[in-house]
Design an enzyme around this catalytic site. Structure first.
Site, PDB file in Angstrom:
ATOM      1  N   ASN A  27      -8.684   2.515  -6.246  1.00 47.77           N
ATOM      2  CA  ASN A  27      -8.777   3.977  -6.309  1.00 47.77           C
ATOM      3  C   ASN A  27      -7.460   4.680  -6.015  1.00 47.77           C
ATOM      4  O   ASN A  27      -7.090   5.636  -6.700  1.00 47.77           O
ATOM      5  CB  ASN A  27      -9.856   4.457  -5.327  1.00 47.77           C
ATOM      6  CG  ASN A  27     -11.250   4.091  -5.780  1.00 47.77           C
ATOM      7  OD1 ASN A  27     -11.713   4.558  -6.801  1.00 47.77           O
ATOM      8  ND2 ASN A  27     -11.915   3.228  -5.026  1.00 47.77           N
ATOM      9  N   GLY A  28      -6.748   4.212  -4.991  1.00 49.03           N
ATOM     10  CA  GLY A  28      -5.477   4.837  -4.658  1.00 49.03           C
ATOM     11  C   GLY A  28      -4.458   4.699  -5.774  1.00 49.03           C
ATOM     12  O   GLY A  28      -3.703   5.636  -6.068  1.00 49.03           O
ATOM     13  N   THR A  29      -4.465   3.539  -6.408  1.00 49.42           N
ATOM     14  CA  THR A  29      -3.544   3.299  -7.517  1.00 49.42           C
ATOM     15  C   THR A  29      -3.870   4.203  -8.698  1.00 49.42           C
ATOM     16  O   THR A  29      -2.961   4.702  -9.379  1.00 49.42           O
ATOM     17  CB  THR A  29      -3.610   1.822  -7.946  1.00 49.42           C
ATOM     18  OG1 THR A  29      -3.300   0.999  -6.811  1.00 49.42           O
ATOM     19  CG2 THR A  29      -2.641   1.524  -9.077  1.00 49.42           C
ATOM     20  N   ARG A  84       0.831  -1.202   0.000  1.00 51.00           N
ATOM     21  CA  ARG A  84       0.000   0.000   0.000  1.00 51.00           C
ATOM     22  C   ARG A  84       0.869   1.258   0.000  1.00 51.00           C
ATOM     23  O   ARG A  84       0.465   2.302   0.502  1.00 51.00           O
ATOM     24  CB  ARG A  84      -0.961  -0.019   1.186  1.00 51.00           C
ATOM     25  CG  ARG A  84      -1.956  -1.176   1.125  1.00 51.00           C
ATOM     26  CD  ARG A  84      -3.059  -1.033   2.151  1.00 51.00           C
ATOM     27  NE  ARG A  84      -3.994  -2.147   2.123  1.00 51.00           N
ATOM     28  CZ  ARG A  84      -5.032  -2.240   1.314  1.00 51.00           C
ATOM     29  NH1 ARG A  84      -5.260  -1.270   0.436  1.00 51.00           N
ATOM     30  NH2 ARG A  84      -5.850  -3.282   1.355  1.00 51.00           N
ATOM     31  N   ASP A 106     -14.538  -4.298  -4.195  1.00 46.90           N
ATOM     32  CA  ASP A 106     -15.588  -3.359  -3.785  1.00 46.90           C
ATOM     33  C   ASP A 106     -16.355  -2.767  -4.963  1.00 46.90           C
ATOM     34  O   ASP A 106     -17.433  -2.197  -4.777  1.00 46.90           O
ATOM     35  CB  ASP A 106     -14.986  -2.215  -2.968  1.00 46.90           C
ATOM     36  CG  ASP A 106     -14.518  -2.669  -1.594  1.00 46.90           C
ATOM     37  OD1 ASP A 106     -15.020  -3.701  -1.118  1.00 46.90           O
ATOM     38  OD2 ASP A 106     -13.661  -1.993  -1.005  1.00 46.90           O
ATOM     39  N   ARG A 116     -33.916 -18.093  13.886  1.00 47.38           N
ATOM     40  CA  ARG A 116     -33.120 -16.949  14.297  1.00 47.38           C
ATOM     41  C   ARG A 116     -33.086 -15.881  13.221  1.00 47.38           C
ATOM     42  O   ARG A 116     -33.457 -16.111  12.077  1.00 47.38           O
ATOM     43  CB  ARG A 116     -31.666 -17.382  14.549  1.00 47.38           C
ATOM     44  CG  ARG A 116     -31.407 -18.220  15.759  1.00 47.38           C
ATOM     45  CD  ARG A 116     -29.950 -18.647  15.762  1.00 47.38           C
ATOM     46  NE  ARG A 116     -29.605 -19.413  16.955  1.00 47.38           N
ATOM     47  CZ  ARG A 116     -28.507 -20.151  17.065  1.00 47.38           C
ATOM     48  NH1 ARG A 116     -27.656 -20.216  16.045  1.00 47.38           N
ATOM     49  NH2 ARG A 116     -28.250 -20.807  18.178  1.00 47.38           N
ATOM     50  N   HIS A 122     -16.301  -0.588   2.681  1.00 49.80           N
ATOM     51  CA  HIS A 122     -16.209   0.508   3.652  1.00 49.80           C
ATOM     52  C   HIS A 122     -17.096   1.682   3.262  1.00 49.80           C
ATOM     53  O   HIS A 122     -17.849   2.209   4.077  1.00 49.80           O
ATOM     54  CB  HIS A 122     -14.761   0.987   3.773  1.00 49.80           C
ATOM     55  CG  HIS A 122     -13.927   0.124   4.651  1.00 49.80           C
ATOM     56  ND1 HIS A 122     -14.133   0.023   6.007  1.00 49.80           N
ATOM     57  CD2 HIS A 122     -12.876  -0.704   4.371  1.00 49.80           C
ATOM     58  CE1 HIS A 122     -13.256  -0.809   6.529  1.00 49.80           C
ATOM     59  NE2 HIS A 122     -12.480  -1.270   5.559  1.00 49.80           N
ATOM     60  N   THR A 134     -10.732  -4.296  -7.944  1.00 50.23           N
ATOM     61  CA  THR A 134     -11.174  -4.183  -6.556  1.00 50.23           C
ATOM     62  C   THR A 134     -12.415  -5.026  -6.365  1.00 50.23           C
ATOM     63  O   THR A 134     -13.301  -5.041  -7.217  1.00 50.23           O
ATOM     64  CB  THR A 134     -11.508  -2.730  -6.161  1.00 50.23           C
ATOM     65  OG1 THR A 134     -12.143  -2.719  -4.876  1.00 50.23           O
ATOM     66  CG2 THR A 134     -12.444  -2.064  -7.139  1.00 50.23           C
TER      67      THR A 134
END
Length: 336
Positions: free
Chosen positions: A109-111, A72, A133, A168, A177, A131
């Site tokens: 996204n960061g890349t 990262r 996501d 249940r 996120h 990704t």
């Protein structure tokens, strides 16, 4: 031409298939030399690179993870690694010394942001979105997403029988996120009764009423799918918080399951293998045509590209007008 290829950010199914798509196309069709850059952008800082030959690509199509490793490392931010130097300038100098005509950056996204900024500084870059996501702006789907949805769907399917046997409420937490694409697609595919996304506010009382209304209709169990990024009290994971609130609201025994990193591991689906292959091959076409500073994208069924400056720094989020949300509500699914 000599092209470098790196994988950055979180791993996901299909990365190795994309590496294979890039390198096989580059070698066999364009006669390019391919260089593997290890550990993402960190490898460009340390010049940890190795040639990739066609023989190195055997068995990659269905292999999870990334043979190049990842990190990262964000060269435009101080991360505690080599912060005493100008990392972007070092990357440019190292790329020149290695003799790279272009760097293919596979990441999220960061890349995309890093690739865009390096391109602005003079490094030829082409990016491929990956990704689980599915939140990279400018493409309908990113590879890794379909595999993650399939894994989550299978897990939710399995929880139906346990929930039914014990009467249940079962709460399953999936990744996401800021974007709820996995929760939306897996929740709808597996028949979730309540689906909670970061993009859509929820009212816990309404969720409780929905579950009690199901009970009055003779439906003795409920399935609640939540994205990890929904709002909670800040002290608990999403699934734990929602499970406790539901049990308090309804008095019905409620259990939570967190799917976690299993969504990112293992072999990619056939869809992701083909998408990775197509995107990797198209990246080589962009390089051959001198179209740098672009991200490979999927629009409908067409593989194309978009300028990095138009997609970098943006998130693709679920809206209340998405067809699955609209149709789900019509069918009685509670989105909060």
């Amino acid at each position: 031409m000599r092209i470098g290829i790196l994988t950055s950010g979180g791993d996901c199914p299909g990365i190795n298939a994309a590496i294979r798509g890039v390198c096989k196309t580059a070698i066999n069709h364009y006669g390019m030399e391919t260089i593997g850059i290890h550990s993402g952008f960190l490898g460009l800082l340390t010049k940890e690179v190795t040639p990739i030959t066609e023989g190195d690509l055997t068995g990659l199509l269905n292999l999870g993870g990334t043979i190049l490793g990842t990190s990262r490392e964000k060269p435009f931010k101080k991360t505690g690694i080599m912060d005493d130097c100008n990392k972007p300038e070092l990357i440019l100098n190292n790329a020149r010394e290695i003799g790279l005509d272009c760097v293919v950056c596979i990441g999220g996204n960061g890349t995309m942001k890093t690739a865009a900024r390096l391109h602005e500084m003079g490094l030829n870059t082409v990016a491929i979105p990956k990704t689980i996501d599915n939140d990279v702006y400018g493409t309908d789907f990113s590879f890794g997403f379909d595999t993650a949805v399939n894994i989550a769907t299978d897990a939710i399917d399995r929880l139906h029988s346990t929930a039914s046997a014990h009467k249940r409420v079962m709460v399953i937490e999936v990744m996401g996120h800021k974007a709820g694409w996995i929760a939306l697609y897996s929740g709808m595919a597996a028949g979730g009764d309540v689906i909670l996304l970061p993009e859509i506010p929820y009212d816990i009382h309404r969720i409780g009423d929905t579950i009690l209304a199901r009970l009055k209709k003779g439906k003795t169990y409920s399935i609640v799918v939540v994205a990890e990024g929904i709002k909670t009290d800040g002290r608990k994971r999403a699934a734990e918080f929602i499970a406790q609130e539901i049990e308090y609201e309804t008095g019905i025994e409620t259990r939570e399951t967190v799917l976690g990193y299993i969504q990112r591991g293992g072999a990619p689906t056939s869809y992701d293998r083909n998408l990775s292959t197509r995107m990797g091959s198209h990246a080589c076409e962009l390089i051959a045509n001198g179209q740098y500073g672009r991200m490979v994208s999927l629009q409908g069924d067409i593989i194309g590209s978009a300028p990095l400056e138009q997609v970098a720094g943006k998130l693709k989020l679920v809206t209340e007008h998405h067809d699955l949300v609209v149709q789900g509500r019509r069918m009685g699914v509670c989105f909060g």
